[in-house]
Design a protein around this motif. Structure first.
Motif, mmCIF file in Angstrom:
data_model
loop_
_atom_site.group_PDB
_atom_site.id
_atom_site.type_symbol
_atom_site.label_atom_id
_atom_site.label_comp_id
_atom_site.label_asym_id
_atom_site.label_seq_id
_atom_site.Cartn_x
_atom_site.Cartn_y
_atom_site.Cartn_z
ATOM 1 N N VAL A 29 0.832 -1.200 0.000
ATOM 2 C CA VAL A 29 0.000 0.000 0.000
ATOM 3 C C VAL A 29 0.870 1.255 0.000
ATOM 4 C CG1 VAL A 29 -1.701 1.323 1.316
ATOM 5 C CG2 VAL A 29 -1.954 -1.154 1.102
ATOM 6 N N HIS A 32 1.974 2.184 -3.397
ATOM 7 C CA HIS A 32 0.954 2.923 -4.146
ATOM 8 C C HIS A 32 0.890 4.373 -3.678
ATOM 9 C CE1 HIS A 32 -2.553 3.462 -6.655
ATOM 10 N NE2 HIS A 32 -3.207 3.963 -5.633
ATOM 11 N N ALA A 33 1.107 4.599 -2.392
ATOM 12 C CA ALA A 33 1.071 5.966 -1.871
ATOM 13 C C ALA A 33 2.152 6.825 -2.519
ATOM 14 C CB ALA A 33 1.248 5.956 -0.350
ATOM 15 N N TRP A 45 -3.472 7.113 1.648
ATOM 16 C CA TRP A 45 -2.869 5.802 1.407
ATOM 17 C C TRP A 45 -1.829 5.464 2.461
ATOM 18 C CZ3 TRP A 45 -4.702 2.102 -1.549
ATOM 19 C CH2 TRP A 45 -5.586 2.433 -2.578
ATOM 20 N N THR A 231 -7.923 -4.396 -1.338
ATOM 21 C CA THR A 231 -7.391 -3.106 -1.773
ATOM 22 C C THR A 231 -6.135 -3.277 -2.610
ATOM 23 O OG1 THR A 231 -8.260 -2.020 0.211
ATOM 24 C CG2 THR A 231 -6.510 -0.879 -0.982
#
Length: 262
Positions: A29, A32-33, A45, A231
């Protein structure tokens, strides 16, 4: 006599696997941030990544390990409120660390500030969880083990924050997650080795048995992990994002020409 594995060795692999899974999802995650240009979206995120690392990655491992903690011929009860507070502390301190290094330009000085602050916070999570124990015997912590556990937490979280902001390959992230899980376990059991038990106390103890907290903890952890997995699976990859950008650029270039042709 103190027992750290009263249910046998089963709590060790369970705690490690949950910790590794939460850490890996958090790193994915966080990757992705890093792709987000807008500060608000990046912060959102990063908070989700902190939820994965601080929740299943750190706190759940602590709780699973505490299931194996027992003092022979003593009764141990847990305060649900303080137990929940320790979980909130874990997520909050990891979120603070990620936001410090993740908002704005990444730098080593920011990492050296965020790492120790987060590490001390993780140690605070552990000792808040320990404070949730109400026992009919005196319990204390040996200072040298406390210092060692805090030092391990600081080093582990600093490395974890660095990994969260530097790693790109998925395989590398899973390997890093295994290292993080190992460090979290090492911090926990180092602290627990410093627990000392004295004589009995006459005060009435309050709380619930750890076994009574298993169902809500397991249910919450399962829900969180499923949401995080969903997610991560649905988030577009870097290649998909580049493809979308190219298609958007092509459509933008073709738009005026199409208009003139008409």
């Amino acid at each position: 006599m103190i027992e750290h594995l009263s249910y046998g060795y089963i709590t060790l692999p369970i705690g490690f696997l949950v910790s590794m899974t939460g850490s890996a999802l958090g790193l994915l995650v966080a990757r992705h941030a890093r792709r987000q240009e807008e500060a608000g979206r990046r912060a959102l995120w990063l908070c989700l990544a902190a939820f994965a690392i601080g929740g299943p990655g750190i706190w759940t491992m602590h709780f699973v390990a505490m299931l194996g903690f027992n003092v022979v011929d003593a009764e141990l009860l847990y305060s649900p409120a303080l137990t929940a507070l320790s979980a909130l502390i874990a997520v909050a301190v990891v979120a603070c660390g990620l936001l410090v290094i993740g908002l704005g330009r990444y730098s080593v000085p920011k990492l050296l500030v965020a790492g120790p602050l987060t590490g001390v916070g993780v140690a605070a999570m552990h000792y808040t969880g320990m404070a949730a124990i109400s026992a009919d015997v005196e319990m204390s912590d040996e200072t040298s083990y406390m210092i060692a556990s805090v030092a391990i937490a600081v080093v582990a979280t600093t490395v974890a924050l660095w990994m969260a902001w530097r790693l790109e390959r998925t395989v590398s992230m899973w390997l890093a997650a295994a290292v993080m899980a190992l460090a979290v376990n090492l911090m926990h059991y180092t602290a627990m080795m410093g627990v000392r038990v004295g004589g009995t106390i006459s005060e009435e103890i309050h709380g619930v048995h750890s076994i009574e907290l298993i169902f809500p903890m397991a249910t919450l952890t399962a829900i969180v992990l499923l949401l995080l997995i969903f997610t991560v699976v649905t988030v577009p990859t870097a290649e998909e994002l580049r493809t979308e950008e190219r298609l958007t650029a092509i459509e933008h270039e073709m738009g005026p020409s199409t208009g003139r042709a008409r």
